[in-house]
Every structure is written in structure tokens, then in C-alpha cells.
Scaffold this motif. Structure first.
Motif, PDB file in Angstrom:
ATOM      1  N   GLY A   1       0.851  -1.178   0.000  1.00 32.12           N
ATOM      2  CA  GLY A   1       0.000   0.000   0.000  1.00 32.12           C
ATOM      3  C   GLY A   1       0.887   1.229   0.000  1.00 32.12           C
ATOM      4  N   SER A   2       0.835   2.003  -1.082  1.00 31.76           N
ATOM      5  CA  SER A   2       1.867   2.992  -1.384  1.00 31.76           C
ATOM      6  C   SER A   2       1.247   4.167  -2.146  1.00 31.76           C
ATOM      7  N   ASP A   3       2.050   5.216  -2.399  1.00 32.78           N
ATOM      8  CA  ASP A   3       1.623   6.268  -3.331  1.00 32.78           C
ATOM      9  C   ASP A   3       1.913   5.884  -4.779  1.00 32.78           C
TER      10      ASP A   3
ATOM     11  N   ARG B   1      -2.395   3.751  -3.787  1.00 36.23           N
ATOM     12  CA  ARG B   1      -2.089   2.770  -4.837  1.00 36.23           C
ATOM     13  C   ARG B   1      -1.643   1.457  -4.216  1.00 36.23           C
ATOM     14  N   VAL B   2      -1.650   0.416  -5.030  1.00 34.94           N
ATOM     15  CA  VAL B   2      -1.012  -0.847  -4.638  1.00 34.94           C
ATOM     16  C   VAL B   2       0.083  -1.161  -5.648  1.00 34.94           C
ATOM     17  N   TRP B   3       1.268  -1.387  -5.094  1.00 36.92           N
ATOM     18  CA  TRP B   3       2.439  -1.765  -5.866  1.00 36.92           C
ATOM     19  C   TRP B   3       2.665  -3.252  -5.643  1.00 36.92           C
TER      20      TRP B   3
ATOM     21  N   ASP C   1       7.809   4.502   0.572  1.00 33.47           N
ATOM     22  CA  ASP C   1       6.648   5.150   1.196  1.00 33.47           C
ATOM     23  C   ASP C   1       5.544   4.155   1.566  1.00 33.47           C
ATOM     24  N   SER C   2       5.816   2.868   1.498  1.00 31.93           N
ATOM     25  CA  SER C   2       4.750   1.877   1.726  1.00 31.93           C
ATOM     26  C   SER C   2       4.162   2.000   3.132  1.00 31.93           C
TER      27      SER C   2
END
Lengths: 188, 188
Positions: B15-17, B39-41, B53-54
Motif C-alpha cells: 500500500g503505497s503512493d 495505490r497498490v504496488w 513510502d509503503s
């Protein structure tokens, strides 16, 4: 001993100059042997720091049961002994990997080979409580070995332990074994 | 798509930008939600470096099949679609944990609840090939969630996907679910 109701325990086995178990022999049953070492050091938990001199580190985790049914589990739990018995001064560490063909098989086909054909559980039951064991899974951790089984027994039960291995290695399940080392130890 | 014949693949969902999937909603079905994120990476492989940044990182590994029998596997393989279809612009990430009671059950008792009682595989088959999925196991890695399931589907199939989840969540298997988050996404 109810190992299967507890959360998975990560265990590392290190071939080292240190550790409570002295290596008395190593036999590459199938595939490459491991580099020799004087001792085996065992660490438990996710924050393990292996001894700096380790020649090799094998990791695996205890887990829930994969093939055993309710009746079999009851029979095992009634008869099996835990690790750490004072008289169990001998041990064996047996890392094993199985083939891609094994891992691609559906659950019922693997169970069929494992127990209905090869009687893996039934053979093991014949050697309880003399042989205590704990199974560790490495495949999903990305380890070299799919399984690490740790056995403890008294010196006078080592011939029976050898007989058990001979029976297991003659089964159809072992047709799927691609690599196996048999490491024997005694308390240092 | 033969995901089960390949070696285990470690996957991290962050879960990140950043990342290719924009989060459109999160529903804590049972237990605590996860912290929100834009966003999801997704990263694959053991050398993953998560975005700095997660807010959270969930890890799991693909693995061999645990309950599916040969007939069921054949039916799944004939009908299922792979990930990454151009029209599949929606996705869901559903992390789940099950109770200690579930994990202590022998294999036949879990299979009984999973399929003979709850028809988990049969329900899923009704939504193939519209819903593509990949299952990741976290429990043996020491992760918070036992399972991470990733689903991909076209926007017009999201109502059918919701109907599938409703049917699954009404089964006896879900009595053993202790935590579940439902994260919905669309391609950014």
C-alpha cells in the motif's frame, strides 16, 4: 506434543564448528552431499543469527499437517514422543527434495502415493515412541530442500531407525525424491 | 496457465503512493482494516525492495495445491484465464486469516469443510473465466495474513465477482475466517 496447533516455527540448521550436536556421519543418499562440518547448530525463530562460521544453513518451518487424516492423527498423538528426551542422545537430520512432477500433482494423487501406496504414516507409527521427529517445510521459503526432518532416538534404537529408513526408501513415494542427505549426530 | 507446476513465487503487495493499481475502496469484512493507501504496488521474487513510502507490505508465496483433486484441477485448468488480460481493468486483493482451530484440523477434516460442505472450488468454477485469480500463502512465512488472493476482472464482471464473494462468505468455511479485508482496485 501438539506441534500442529501452534503457529509455524522457523528453524535453521547450521553446519558449523559450534552447536550441541556432533556430526558422526553424512551419507548423500541421492544427489549432491552437503559440505562437511564438525557440529550442527540449531536456531529457532524468525530473528535467527546463524554462527558466523557456518558452512551451510538449511531453513524450514513447522506447519499444519498436509496428508494426515483424523484417525491417523489420533494414532500418532497417542504414541509419539517429544523432542529433548534425556535418553535420546542420537539424532538424524534428513533434508529431502521432491521432483517438479510431485509438486504438480493434485492433492488426492499425492495422498494416494504418500499413504495408500507407500504407507508413509503407517511405517512411521511402527517406530513410535522410540523415534521422535519434527518436520520442517522449506519449499515455500525458497530453500534448496523441500523438507528437513529432524529425528531423535536413543543409541540402542538406531538400528530400528535405520530399518525404518530402509522401508521408506523402498516405497513408490521415494521415486519422487530427487535429493536426500542423511546426517547422523550425537549430543556433544 | 499452469501456476502449480512452477516453483513457488514470492509476491509482495504494498500500500503505497506508487504502483499500477489505484485503490477505489477497502472494506474490513472481519477484524481490523489496513491503513488506507492511494495505490497498490506489486513486486515478485525474493529480492523485492518495497517502495520506501509503503504504509503496509503483505507477502505471500504461490505454492502447490492443497485441497484440489485431479478432476477438479482438470475442470479449473480447462476454464481459468491468466492474469494480465487487457480487458481486466479491475482487481481485488483479499487478505484472509483463519483460526487456530482451522489449522489444527487434520487434512480430511479441512477438505470436508472446504469442498464437501462449502463447495469452495465449485463456487469459484461458476465465475471462470471472467474472474482470474492467484492465491498466495503467507502463514508459513510468518506473515499476518494466512492467504492473499488476487483477482482480476473486467468492470462489467464486478457484480458477478461480488455475488461470488457473497456465496463464499455464507459457507461454513468462513466460520473459520478470523480476519478479512476486501481491497478494490482499478488500473491507474
Amino acid at each position: 506434543m501438539t506441534p500442529y496447533a501452534t503457529p509455524p516455527l522457523l528453524v535453521a540448521f547450521c553446519g558449523s564448528d559450534h552447536g550441541p550436536w556432533r556430526m558422526t556421519g553424512m551419507h548423500a543418499v541421492r544427489g549432491e552431499p552437503l559440505p562437511p562440518a564438525e557440529r550442527v547448530w540449531i536456531g529457532e525463530g524468525r530473528e535467527i543469527v546463524a554462527p558466523a562460521d557456518s558452512r551451510w544453513t538449511l531453513r524450514g518451518t513447522t506447519s499444519h499437517i498436509r496428508y494426515t487424516n483424523g484417525d491417523e492423527l489420533g494414532a500418532l498423538q497417542r504414541r509419539q514422543a517429544g523432542l529433548g528426551r534425556p535418553q535420546a542422545r542420537r539424532a538424524a537430520l534428513i533434508p529431502i527434495s521432491k521432483s517438479a512432477e510431485w509438486w504438480a500433482m493434485p492433492q488426492d494423487a499425492r495422498r494416494q502415493v504418500f499413504e495408500e501406496t507407500s504407507q508413509h504414516i503407517a511405517i512411521g507409527l511402527d517406530y513410535l515412541p522410540a523415534v521422535a521427529r519434527r518436520l520442517h517445510h522449506g519449499r515455500d521459503l525458497g530453500e534448496t530442500f523441500d523438507f528437513l526432518t529432524w529425528f531423535e532416538f536413543a543409541a540402542e534404537d538406531e538400528p530400528a531407525f535405520d530399518a525404518m529408513l530402509e522401508r521408506l526408501r523402498a516405497t513408490r513415494e521415494w521415486d519422487y525424491v530427487t535429493r536426500e542427505c542423511d546426517i547422523r549426530l550425537e549430543r556433544a
